[in-house]
Design an enzyme around this catalytic site. Structure first.
Site, PDB file in Angstrom:
ATOM      1  N   ASP A 273       0.856  -1.190   0.000  1.00 10.15           N
ATOM      2  CA  ASP A 273       0.000   0.000   0.000  1.00 10.15           C
ATOM      3  C   ASP A 273       0.889   1.236   0.000  1.00 10.15           C
ATOM      4  O   ASP A 273       1.867   1.294   0.741  1.00 10.15           O
ATOM      5  CB  ASP A 273      -0.893  -0.030   1.261  1.00 10.15           C
ATOM      6  CG  ASP A 273      -1.748   1.214   1.415  1.00 10.15           C
ATOM      7  OD1 ASP A 273      -2.163   1.505   2.560  1.00 10.15           O
ATOM      8  OD2 ASP A 273      -1.986   1.900   0.392  1.00 10.15           O
TER       9      ASP A 273
ATOM     10  N   ASP B 185      -4.316   3.594   2.838  1.00 11.20           N
ATOM     11  CA  ASP B 185      -5.740   3.231   3.007  1.00 11.20           C
ATOM     12  C   ASP B 185      -5.893   1.749   3.352  1.00 11.20           C
ATOM     13  O   ASP B 185      -7.007   1.223   3.397  1.00 11.20           O
ATOM     14  CB  ASP B 185      -6.538   3.559   1.718  1.00 11.20           C
ATOM     15  CG  ASP B 185      -6.112   2.683   0.548  1.00 11.20           C
ATOM     16  OD1 ASP B 185      -6.750   2.772  -0.534  1.00 11.20           O
ATOM     17  OD2 ASP B 185      -5.104   1.923   0.686  1.00 11.20           O
TER      18      ASP B 185
ATOM     19  N   ASP C 252      -1.677  -1.137  -3.812  1.00 11.38           N
ATOM     20  CA  ASP C 252      -1.962  -0.370  -5.016  1.00 11.38           C
ATOM     21  C   ASP C 252      -0.758  -0.305  -5.949  1.00 11.38           C
ATOM     22  O   ASP C 252       0.318  -0.830  -5.637  1.00 11.38           O
ATOM     23  CB  ASP C 252      -2.408   1.049  -4.624  1.00 11.38           C
ATOM     24  CG  ASP C 252      -1.426   1.675  -3.627  1.00 11.38           C
ATOM     25  OD1 ASP C 252      -1.891   2.302  -2.649  1.00 11.38           O
ATOM     26  OD2 ASP C 252      -0.203   1.508  -3.829  1.00 11.38           O
TER      27      ASP C 252
ATOM     28  N   ASP D 263      -4.102  -9.357 -16.293  1.00 14.45           N
ATOM     29  CA  ASP D 263      -5.126 -10.385 -16.085  1.00 14.45           C
ATOM     30  C   ASP D 263      -6.304 -10.046 -16.996  1.00 14.45           C
ATOM     31  O   ASP D 263      -6.837  -8.940 -16.940  1.00 14.45           O
ATOM     32  CB  ASP D 263      -5.569 -10.392 -14.615  1.00 14.45           C
ATOM     33  CG  ASP D 263      -5.864 -11.794 -14.096  1.00 14.45           C
ATOM     34  OD1 ASP D 263      -5.314 -12.180 -13.058  1.00 14.45           O
ATOM     35  OD2 ASP D 263      -6.650 -12.497 -14.773  1.00 14.45           O
TER      36      ASP D 263
ATOM     37  N   ASP E   7      -8.237 -15.440 -17.448  1.00 14.60           N
ATOM     38  CA  ASP E   7      -9.031 -16.001 -16.370  1.00 14.60           C
ATOM     39  C   ASP E   7     -10.060 -16.996 -16.911  1.00 14.60           C
ATOM     40  O   ASP E   7     -10.763 -16.697 -17.882  1.00 14.60           O
ATOM     41  CB  ASP E   7      -9.748 -14.848 -15.648  1.00 14.60           C
ATOM     42  CG  ASP E   7     -10.379 -15.273 -14.345  1.00 14.60           C
ATOM     43  OD1 ASP E   7     -11.620 -15.202 -14.242  1.00 14.60           O
ATOM     44  OD2 ASP E   7      -9.633 -15.700 -13.454  1.00 14.60           O
TER      45      ASP E   7
ATOM     46  N   GLU F 173      -5.881 -19.751 -17.721  1.00 14.94           N
ATOM     47  CA  GLU F 173      -6.300 -20.487 -16.525  1.00 14.94           C
ATOM     48  C   GLU F 173      -7.449 -21.384 -16.969  1.00 14.94           C
ATOM     49  O   GLU F 173      -8.451 -20.890 -17.495  1.00 14.94           O
ATOM     50  CB  GLU F 173      -6.754 -19.561 -15.405  1.00 14.94           C
ATOM     51  CG  GLU F 173      -7.103 -20.315 -14.127  1.00 14.94           C
ATOM     52  CD  GLU F 173      -8.121 -19.623 -13.266  1.00 14.94           C
ATOM     53  OE1 GLU F 173      -8.086 -19.839 -12.035  1.00 14.94           O
ATOM     54  OE2 GLU F 173      -8.954 -18.859 -13.798  1.00 14.94           O
TER      55      GLU F 173
ATOM     56  N   HIS G 189      -3.373 -16.731  -5.850  1.00 12.31           N
ATOM     57  CA  HIS G 189      -4.326 -16.005  -4.986  1.00 12.31           C
ATOM     58  C   HIS G 189      -5.582 -16.823  -4.717  1.00 12.31           C
ATOM     59  O   HIS G 189      -6.455 -16.398  -3.961  1.00 12.31           O
ATOM     60  CB  HIS G 189      -4.713 -14.692  -5.655  1.00 12.31           C
ATOM     61  CG  HIS G 189      -5.410 -14.907  -6.951  1.00 12.31           C
ATOM     62  ND1 HIS G 189      -4.788 -15.480  -8.050  1.00 12.31           N
ATOM     63  CD2 HIS G 189      -6.693 -14.727  -7.321  1.00 12.31           C
ATOM     64  CE1 HIS G 189      -5.662 -15.601  -9.024  1.00 12.31           C
ATOM     65  NE2 HIS G 189      -6.823 -15.161  -8.615  1.00 12.31           N
ATOM     66  N   ASP G 190      -5.660 -18.024  -5.323  1.00 17.85           N
ATOM     67  CA  ASP G 190      -6.826 -18.902  -5.119  1.00 17.85           C
ATOM     68  C   ASP G 190      -6.505 -20.142  -4.296  1.00 17.85           C
ATOM     69  O   ASP G 190      -7.393 -20.958  -4.035  1.00 17.85           O
ATOM     70  CB  ASP G 190      -7.358 -19.395  -6.483  1.00 17.85           C
ATOM     71  CG  ASP G 190      -8.049 -18.314  -7.283  1.00 17.85           C
ATOM     72  OD1 ASP G 190      -8.088 -18.439  -8.529  1.00 17.85           O
ATOM     73  OD2 ASP G 190      -8.523 -17.330  -6.676  1.00 17.85           O
TER      74      ASP G 190
HETATM   75  O1  TEU Z   1     -10.451 -18.655 -10.647  1.00 19.90           O
HETATM   76  C1  TEU Z   1     -11.188 -19.671 -11.216  1.00 19.90           C
HETATM   77  C2  TEU Z   1     -11.199 -20.847 -10.399  1.00 19.90           C
HETATM   78  O2  TEU Z   1     -11.135 -21.894 -10.883  1.00 19.90           O
HETATM   79  C3  TEU Z   1     -11.181 -20.663  -8.963  1.00 19.90           C
HETATM   80  O3  TEU Z   1     -12.230 -19.932  -8.583  1.00 19.90           O
HETATM   81  C4  TEU Z   1     -11.276 -21.965  -8.310  1.00 19.90           C
HETATM   82  O4  TEU Z   1     -12.401 -22.591  -8.620  1.00 19.90           O
HETATM   83  C5  TEU Z   1     -11.199 -21.858  -6.898  1.00 19.90           C
HETATM   84  O5  TEU Z   1     -11.062 -20.685  -6.368  1.00 19.90           O
HETATM   85  C6  TEU Z   1     -10.057 -22.666  -6.514  1.00 19.90           C
HETATM   86  O6  TEU Z   1     -10.392 -23.178  -5.386  1.00 19.90           O
HETATM   87  C7  TEU Z   1     -10.408 -17.464 -11.380  1.00 19.90           C
HETATM   88  C8  TEU Z   1      -9.640 -16.448 -10.572  1.00 19.90           C
HETATM   89  O7  TEU Z   1      -8.337 -16.911 -10.389  1.00 19.90           O
HETATM   90  C9  TEU Z   1     -10.375 -16.294  -9.265  1.00 19.90           C
HETATM   91  O8  TEU Z   1      -9.673 -15.465  -8.373  1.00 19.90           O
HETATM   92  C10 TEU Z   1     -11.735 -15.711  -9.558  1.00 19.90           C
HETATM   93  O9  TEU Z   1     -12.451 -15.670  -8.374  1.00 19.90           O
HETATM   94  C11 TEU Z   1     -12.478 -16.567 -10.572  1.00 19.90           C
HETATM   95  O10 TEU Z   1     -11.683 -16.966 -11.669  1.00 19.90           O
HETATM   96  C12 TEU Z   1     -13.599 -15.782 -11.179  1.00 19.90           C
HETATM   97  O11 TEU Z   1     -13.081 -14.738 -11.952  1.00 19.90           O
END
Ligand code: TEU
Length: 570
Positions: free
Chosen positions: A24, A28, A32, A101, A209, A272, A344-345
């Site tokens: 950041d 905030d 960013d 992305d 995505d 992805e 991030h997932d």
């Molecule tokens: O993720 C798609 C996806 O397959 C994930 O949501 C997955 O199913 C799950 O989170 C894994 O456990 C992409 C992006 O990376 C994710 O951050 C988004 O939430 C999603 O698409 C929708 O845009």
């Protein structure tokens, strides 16, 4: 892929920035672009070649930016378009590239396209999205009246009723993420124009995505089929109708012609692709087909749970070998793999696949990194992974922010599951584990912000942070630098053939990489046990240690979480 001139990205390492949690710059509490600009030195020091920037576009942030309301802008939360230009220039100035992305399976429901589409059944943009009347014989709003029985990625039905028109719109993710109708050529052309706009602005490619969900299996009469029933849920499985649909290759090849022709070589295009198979991936990443360079497959991050990610089970090492080995073999002669543990997932790999206890955290983090970076493919480092960030100590459901986690909790409890058990699964598998602020130093908010972070900093940052590791040659950070340098310097790492060894061993993951007579032997002990390396792999005897994660000791013994890259004697 010509072995003589392999594409640049076969030697590259990509670093993923999740801007909300990276740095950041305005206090905030939300990361960013100003913050990313502040940390470009860290990226250069690490030696990465490409930065993948998760979404910074204007968005109501229902899914932290993966719900876009304007594709050609920057959300004021994250900064300005000028700052993005500065970031492109700063990275290019240091020989790095920027990949954006691309989220075009769906938009935000606040995107002008959807606002127009929703405005009236006669709207010229109605067919830009998937609108359907209630199921035959049922009234709108009645339970089960949804056009198909599909279950959403974020729980609940994939259809939302629009009271005004009495019709439903499709959203495979959150209801604030309506799916675009790629059957409509106007939609495709609008997306291609936006992509050209970003490339003209200097960005170097796209991480696309859920790109294999854009083609839905729709009948000539517009019919969409129910899916097979899902156990314990009043829904059906949508994947047979939405994963790698009938026109997916046609759309990707059209995109290629319309957007990338004439500027292909310099770009990186990674898709992805949840649910993708090796066979699909060979088609998606075969350079002769003009679609993608590589895909993110999900098989190896789906081995430690049953059906839903929130039904965790122990990971069997044999399964991991079988899976990663199959992808290595499957894309050996055509296509290319992406290599990742974290993003991030996904929950943090050191907590999930390694051992984040004080005794073994450093060793298991560097062992997992060695295994990943020495496979054939392009490695991805997720922010914080380079210094061993781990899962966070979440408490109650009120501690979570992720729409997927919160929706799952609500649905599971509503279906009678024990809230304590559901919470335990969230603590282990929630995406929020990957989204705690990056731990730059030991100060109160880990140097992430001078304000109040949108998600609390992991209290372990006092010991686990970048500043503490920067000048420590034994650190997780130093080990990542060495792995990245090895891929740059040694063509065997970038292009060598992969051969799995010891497929049946429950702890030791070993393989060779070979190129033009040169070879490397990689041995990783993914457990707290000790093993007789000389006995297991006689070819390791007398081998030169190219890179190890532990100080040199008895070459015949493999210590807990030890990894070695060896050059066998010829
Ligand atoms: O993720 C798609 C996806 O397959 C994930 O949501 C997955 O199913 C799950 O989170 C894994 O456990 C992409 C992006 O990376 C994710 O951050 C988004 O939430 C999603 O698409 C929708 O845009």
């Amino acid at each position: 892929m010509s072995p003589e001139h392999p594409p640049w990205w076969t030697r590259a390492v990509v670093y993923q920035v999740y801007p909300r949690s990276f740095q950041d710059s305005d206090g905030d509490g939300i990361g960013d672009l100003g913050g990313v600009l502040q940390r470009v030195d860290h990226l250069a020091d690490l030696g990465v070649d490409v930065v993948w920037l998760s979404p910074v576009y204007p968005s109501p942030q229902a899914d932290n930016g993966y719900d876009i309301s304007d594709y050609t802008g920057v959300d004021p939360l994250f900064g300005t378009l000028e700052q993005l230009d500065d970031l492109v220039a700063a990275l290019h100035g240091r020989g790095m590239k920027l990949v954006m992305d691309l989220v075009v399976n769906h938009t935000s429901d606040e995107h002008p396209w959807f606002v127009e589409s929703r405005s009236s059944p006669d709207s010229p943009k109605r067919d830009w999205y998937w609108w359907r009347p209630p199921r035959e014989g049922m009234a709108a709003g009645q339970p089960g009246a949804e056009p198909t029985n599909w279950h959403g990625f974020f729980s609940g039905p994939t259809w939302e009723l629009d009271e005004a028109s009495g019709e439903y719109y499709l959203h495979l993710f959150d209801r604030k993420q309506p799916d675009l109708n790629w059957e409509n050529p106007e939609v495709r052309q609008a997306v291609y124009a936006m992509m050209r706009w970003w490339l003209d602005r200097g960005v170097d490619g796209f991480r696309m995505d859920v790109i294999n969900l854009i083609s839905k299996d729709v009948g000539p009469d517009g019919a969409l089929q129910d899916g097979p029933a899902l156990p314990g849920l009043p829904y059906g499985d949508a994947t047979p109708s939405v994963v790698s649909g009938p026109r997916i290759h046609e759309f990707l090849q059209e995109m290629h012609r319309e957007v990338f022709t004439g500027r292909r070589e310099q770009l990186l295009l990674v898709g992805e692709t949840p649910g993708v198979t090796v066979e699909d991936a060979r088609l998606f990443t075969d350079p002769a087909r003009g679609e993608l360079d590589m895909v993110f497959q999900f098989e190896h991050v789906g081995l430690d749970f049953e059906g839903s990610k929130f039904r965790p089970r122990p990971l069997r090492m044999r399964d991991l070998k079988t899976s990663l080995g199959r992808w290595q073999t499957g894309l050996a002669d055509v296509g290319w793999n992406s290599l990742y543990w974290d993003n991030h997932d996904q929950p943090r790999a050191v907590s999930r696949f390694g051992d984040d206890s004080a005794r073994f955290r450093r060793d298991s983090a560097t062992c997992l990194a060695t295994l990943l970076h020495l496979h054939r493919g392009t490695p991805y480092v997720y922010q914080g992974e380079e210094f061993g960030m781990a899962n966070a100590p979440f408490g109650g459901v009120e501690d979570f922010r992720d729409v997927e986690s919160l929706n799952h909790f609500a649905q599971a409890v509503a279906h009678g599951e024990d809230p304590a058990e559901v919470l335990a699964a969230l603590r282990r598998m929630s995406r929020d584990n990957a989204r705690t602020p990056v731990q730059w130093d030991a100060s109160p908010n880990a140097g992430f912000t001078t304000g109040t972070p949108w998600l609390p900093v992991n209290p372990d940052h006092v010991a686990w942070n970048a500043a503490a590791q920067r000048d420590d040659p034994t650190s997780v950070l130093a080990h990542h630098r060495r792995l990245i340098a090895l891929r740059h310097d040694d063509p065997v790492v970038a292009s060598g053939d992969f051969t799995m060894l010891l497929p049946e061993h429950d702890d030791v993951y070993a393989f060779t990489r070979a190129l033009d007579g040169a070879a490397l032997l990689v041995v990783c002990n993914l457990g707290p046990g000790t093993h007789d390396l000389a006995g297991l792999l006689p070819e390791a005897r007398g081998a030169e240690v190219v890179l190890g994660n532990l100080p040199e000791d008895d070459p015949a013994v493999l210590r807990p979480w030890e990894a070695r890259v060896l050059r066998p004697v010829r």
